[in-house]
Design a protein around this motif. Structure first.
Motif, PDB file in Angstrom:
ATOM      1  N   TRP A 163       8.848   1.784   3.523  1.00  0.00           N
ATOM      2  CA  TRP A 163       7.615   1.693   3.040  1.00  0.00           C
ATOM      3  C   TRP A 163       6.747   2.656   3.595  1.00  0.00           C
ATOM      4  N   SER A 164       5.507   2.963   2.993  1.00  0.00           N
ATOM      5  CA  SER A 164       4.706   4.023   3.469  1.00  0.00           C
ATOM      6  C   SER A 164       3.255   3.712   3.210  1.00  0.00           C
ATOM      7  N   VAL A 165       2.553   4.364   3.914  1.00  0.00           N
ATOM      8  CA  VAL A 165       0.933   4.451   3.819  1.00  0.00           C
ATOM      9  C   VAL A 165       0.497   5.628   3.730  1.00  0.00           C
ATOM     10  N   GLY A 166      -0.245   5.962   2.468  1.00  0.00           N
ATOM     11  CA  GLY A 166      -1.110   7.153   2.112  1.00  0.00           C
ATOM     12  C   GLY A 166      -2.483   7.009   1.981  1.00  0.00           C
ATOM     13  N   GLY A 167      -3.208   8.185   2.172  1.00  0.00           N
ATOM     14  CA  GLY A 167      -4.817   8.008   2.148  1.00  0.00           C
ATOM     15  C   GLY A 167      -5.477   9.506   1.694  1.00  0.00           C
ATOM     16  N   VAL A 185      -9.570   6.293  -0.210  1.00  0.00           N
ATOM     17  CA  VAL A 185      -8.388   5.409  -0.716  1.00  0.00           C
ATOM     18  C   VAL A 185      -7.341   5.442  -0.300  1.00  0.00           C
ATOM     19  N   ILE A 186      -6.707   4.288   0.418  1.00  0.00           N
ATOM     20  CA  ILE A 186      -5.469   3.991   1.099  1.00  0.00           C
ATOM     21  C   ILE A 186      -4.632   3.277   0.183  1.00  0.00           C
ATOM     22  N   THR A 187      -3.398   3.642   0.207  1.00  0.00           N
ATOM     23  CA  THR A 187      -2.396   2.775  -0.783  1.00  0.00           C
ATOM     24  C   THR A 187      -1.092   2.869   0.013  1.00  0.00           C
ATOM     25  N   THR A 188      -0.421   1.548  -0.347  1.00  0.00           N
ATOM     26  CA  THR A 188       0.786   1.386   0.379  1.00  0.00           C
ATOM     27  C   THR A 188       1.769   0.789  -0.442  1.00  0.00           C
ATOM     28  N   ASP A 189       3.206   0.902  -0.575  1.00  0.00           N
ATOM     29  CA  ASP A 189       3.910   0.101  -1.295  1.00  0.00           C
ATOM     30  C   ASP A 189       4.529  -1.028  -0.537  1.00  0.00           C
ATOM     31  N   ALA A 190       4.130  -1.463   0.668  1.00  0.00           N
ATOM     32  CA  ALA A 190       4.389  -2.443   1.090  1.00  0.00           C
ATOM     33  C   ALA A 190       3.829  -3.641   0.561  1.00  0.00           C
ATOM     34  N   GLN A 191       4.489  -4.913   0.889  1.00  0.00           N
ATOM     35  CA  GLN A 191       4.459  -5.952   0.013  1.00  0.00           C
ATOM     36  C   GLN A 191       3.802  -6.758   0.712  1.00  0.00           C
ATOM     37  N   LEU A 192       2.258  -6.736   0.651  1.00  0.00           N
ATOM     38  CA  LEU A 192       1.224  -7.922   1.358  1.00  0.00           C
ATOM     39  C   LEU A 192       0.191  -8.370   0.501  1.00  0.00           C
ATOM     40  N   GLY A 193      -0.214  -9.571   0.820  1.00  0.00           N
ATOM     41  CA  GLY A 193      -1.433 -10.003   0.155  1.00  0.00           C
ATOM     42  C   GLY A 193      -2.799  -9.664   0.415  1.00  0.00           C
ATOM     43  N   SER A 194      -3.771  -9.948  -0.207  1.00  0.00           N
ATOM     44  CA  SER A 194      -5.052  -9.318  -0.092  1.00  0.00           C
ATOM     45  C   SER A 194      -5.631  -9.888   1.516  1.00  0.00           C
ATOM     46  N   ALA A 195      -5.364 -11.052   1.951  1.00  0.00           N
ATOM     47  CA  ALA A 195      -5.707 -11.394   3.140  1.00  0.00           C
ATOM     48  C   ALA A 195      -5.345 -10.680   4.305  1.00  0.00           C
ATOM     49  N   ASP A 196      -3.867 -10.522   4.186  1.00  0.00           N
ATOM     50  CA  ASP A 196      -3.492  -9.344   5.054  1.00  0.00           C
ATOM     51  C   ASP A 196      -3.761  -7.916   5.156  1.00  0.00           C
ATOM     52  N   LEU A 197      -4.037  -7.604   3.842  1.00  0.00           N
ATOM     53  CA  LEU A 197      -4.784  -6.226   3.700  1.00  0.00           C
ATOM     54  C   LEU A 197      -6.092  -6.015   4.343  1.00  0.00           C
ATOM     55  N   ASP A 198      -6.799  -7.095   4.141  1.00  0.00           N
ATOM     56  CA  ASP A 198      -8.221  -7.180   4.547  1.00  0.00           C
ATOM     57  C   ASP A 198      -8.227  -7.053   5.947  1.00  0.00           C
ATOM     58  N   VAL A 234       9.289  -4.495   0.603  1.00  0.00           N
ATOM     59  CA  VAL A 234       9.382  -4.687   2.048  1.00  0.00           C
ATOM     60  C   VAL A 234       8.177  -5.234   2.382  1.00  0.00           C
ATOM     61  N   SER A 235       8.255  -6.122   3.390  1.00  0.00           N
ATOM     62  CA  SER A 235       6.953  -6.948   3.839  1.00  0.00           C
ATOM     63  C   SER A 235       7.043  -6.682   5.332  1.00  0.00           C
ATOM     64  N   PRO A 236       6.332  -5.674   6.119  1.00  0.00           N
ATOM     65  CA  PRO A 236       6.441  -5.360   7.299  1.00  0.00           C
ATOM     66  C   PRO A 236       5.654  -6.595   8.194  1.00  0.00           C
ATOM     67  N   SER A 237       5.520  -6.519   9.236  1.00  0.00           N
ATOM     68  CA  SER A 237       4.808  -7.508   9.950  1.00  0.00           C
ATOM     69  C   SER A 237       3.206  -7.100   9.931  1.00  0.00           C
ATOM     70  N   LEU A 238       2.384  -8.135  10.152  1.00  0.00           N
ATOM     71  CA  LEU A 238       1.023  -7.558  10.036  1.00  0.00           C
ATOM     72  C   LEU A 238       0.597  -6.512  11.274  1.00  0.00           C
ATOM     73  N   GLU A 239       1.256  -6.876  12.425  1.00  0.00           N
ATOM     74  CA  GLU A 239       0.935  -5.934  13.335  1.00  0.00           C
ATOM     75  C   GLU A 239       1.688  -4.487  13.207  1.00  0.00           C
ATOM     76  N   VAL A 240       2.885  -4.383  12.671  1.00  0.00           N
ATOM     77  CA  VAL A 240       3.302  -3.206  12.248  1.00  0.00           C
ATOM     78  C   VAL A 240       2.832  -2.442  11.389  1.00  0.00           C
ATOM     79  N   PHE A 241       2.132  -3.146  10.070  1.00  0.00           N
ATOM     80  CA  PHE A 241       1.425  -2.462   9.065  1.00  0.00           C
ATOM     81  C   PHE A 241      -0.023  -2.054   9.588  1.00  0.00           C
ATOM     82  N   THR A 242      -0.451  -2.864  10.447  1.00  0.00           N
ATOM     83  CA  THR A 242      -1.848  -2.585  10.852  1.00  0.00           C
ATOM     84  C   THR A 242      -1.778  -1.204  11.781  1.00  0.00           C
ATOM     85  N   ALA A 243      -0.772  -1.088  12.505  1.00  0.00           N
ATOM     86  CA  ALA A 243      -0.694   0.049  13.160  1.00  0.00           C
ATOM     87  C   ALA A 243      -0.557   1.240  12.271  1.00  0.00           C
ATOM     88  N   ALA A 244       0.180   1.222  11.255  1.00  0.00           N
ATOM     89  CA  ALA A 244       0.289   2.366  10.388  1.00  0.00           C
ATOM     90  C   ALA A 244      -1.014   2.571   9.619  1.00  0.00           C
TER      91      ALA A 244
END
Length: 385
Positions: A163-167, A185-198, A234-244
């Motif tokens: 998965w990736s994050v771009g902005g 504007v930041i985009t990701t193809d990781a699978q996360l809900g709005s609460a985790d994104l927030d 792909v659903s990364p852990s919130l910790e890993v996703f937040t770091a990205a």
């Protein structure tokens, strides 16, 4: 590719005639899904532009289909007509994409007070041009379209495991906490809900954009949006996703600092051994907003006395008689008295570091700013002419 690096996103940047330069000035980013979750952080300025007021309503359900952005006019303090323009812009995007206008974020940047009929016509026309131009390689054109006084586009990508994050970002002045005069504007193809994104977005902006304090001025149009398509599955852990997300935000913030209007120095102010992180941020921000200090750096003058004077205006815990200050690694002040010869500090390079030791605790924080130059004053004195 920035915002189109993540799977499930297309973008476009087109010429609508808002800029006198004839360059791209309307951008559109669409989330193709299957996930349409989003989170947004807005300016904390109580004076909010019409697009902010609109977008705050849109994000209420955590679902976003598209983001439309324009440069060349802030659509702020343009009355009811201006809000209707924002609504009409979202409606135009919705009709063209077959989505709900209530799921379209709108962002504008430029001069306050610009948002009349000509502005509306050009933005709506830009939307009509952008929709058929949407493609999965359109991120760079979109990044170009949101520039105002920027000298270059700001883009960043971080790759995860499948998965990736771009902005993309714009901003070159009025960079202060509560975001900045910036659109991101930041985009990701990781699978996360709005609460985790927030949660991830707020964690990231707190230590990046919110600590970029170029000139102490806060804009009316600041907005950072994070959209998830979930296309990677792909659903990364919130910790890993937040770091990205934090890495992308930090990279974009550094690009904003480096492109600050008229600046000749990038200044990082690290406060160490503070009682709390809040104290460290308060001290760093006080120094970052001291025009005497910023002018001294512009003149390559390591005037540490101005640093101590700034620290003294804060409510942070410290002993005024026991402060240490280093500039570019040289401890010019120890125990609130002269130490190394300031003449040994070389401030000619663009990168300048200031370290402040409060000797009161174990926390630390860094605030980023720029020097105060003739070019900054000239550019902002002629901004609307």
């Amino acid at each position: 590719m920035s915002v189109t690096n993540a799977a499930g996103f297309v973008a476009a940047g087109v010429v609508a005639g808002l800029k006198s330069t004839g360059k791209n000035d309307v951008a559109l980013v669409q989330n193709l899904g299957p996930n349409k979750a989003a989170a947004v952080v807005f300016t904390s300025n109580r004076a909010k532009a019409n697009p902010i007021i609109w977008s705050q309503q849109v994000i209420g359900d955590g679902i976003v289909e598209a983001v439309v952005l324009n440069s060349g006019g802030a659509n702020c303090y343009t009355g009811a007509f201006g809000f209707q323009t924002t609504h009409a812009t979202a409606e135009a995007v919705a009709e063209g994409l077959g989505v709900s206008a209530g799921d379209v974020l709108v962002c504008s940047t430029g001069l306050i007070g610009v948002g009349g009929q000509d502005f509306r016509d050009k933005v709506i026309g830009g939307v009509a041009t952008a929709i058929p131009a949407l493609n999965d390689d359109g991120g760079h054109d979109a990044a170009l379209a949101i520039m105002t006084t920027d000298s270059k586009p700001k883009e960043s990508v971080v790759q995860g495991a499948g998965w990736s994050v771009g902005g993309m970002a714009k901003g070159a002045g009025m960079l202060a906490p509560g975001l900045a005069t910036m659109l991101v504007v930041i985009t990701t193809d990781a699978q996360l809900g709005s609460a985790d994104l927030d949660a991830a977005l707020r964690s990231a902006t707190r230590v990046t954009f919110d600590r970029l304090d170029s000139d102490g001025c806060m804009s009316t149009n600041d907005q950072v949006s994070l959209l998830s398509s979930g296309a990677s599955g792909v659903s990364p852990s919130l910790e890993v996703f937040t770091a990205a997300v934090t890495a992308v935000c930090a990279d974009l913030a550094a690009q904003l600092q480096a492109d600050a209007e008229g600046a000749s120095h990038n200044i990082s102010i690290e406060t160490i051994n503070a009682v709390s992180e809040d104290d460290a941020v308060e001290v760093g921000r006080s120094v970052a907003r001291n025009n005497l200090f910023k002018a001294a750096v512009f003149g390559n003058d390591p005037n540490w006395g101005r640093v101590l004077a700034s620290i003294g205006t804060t409510d942070a815990a410290f002993d005024p008689a026991d402060l240490d200050v280093a500039m570019n690694g040289v401890w010019v002040c120890r125990n609130s008295t002269p130490a190394a010869d300031p003449a040994t500090v070389d401030l000619k390079p663009r990168e300048v570091s200031v370290t402040i030791d409060l000797k009161s605790g174990a926390d630390r924080a860094t605030v980023w700013t720029n020097d105060l130059t003739h070019a900054y004053v000239h550019e902002n004195s002629a901004y609307s002419s």
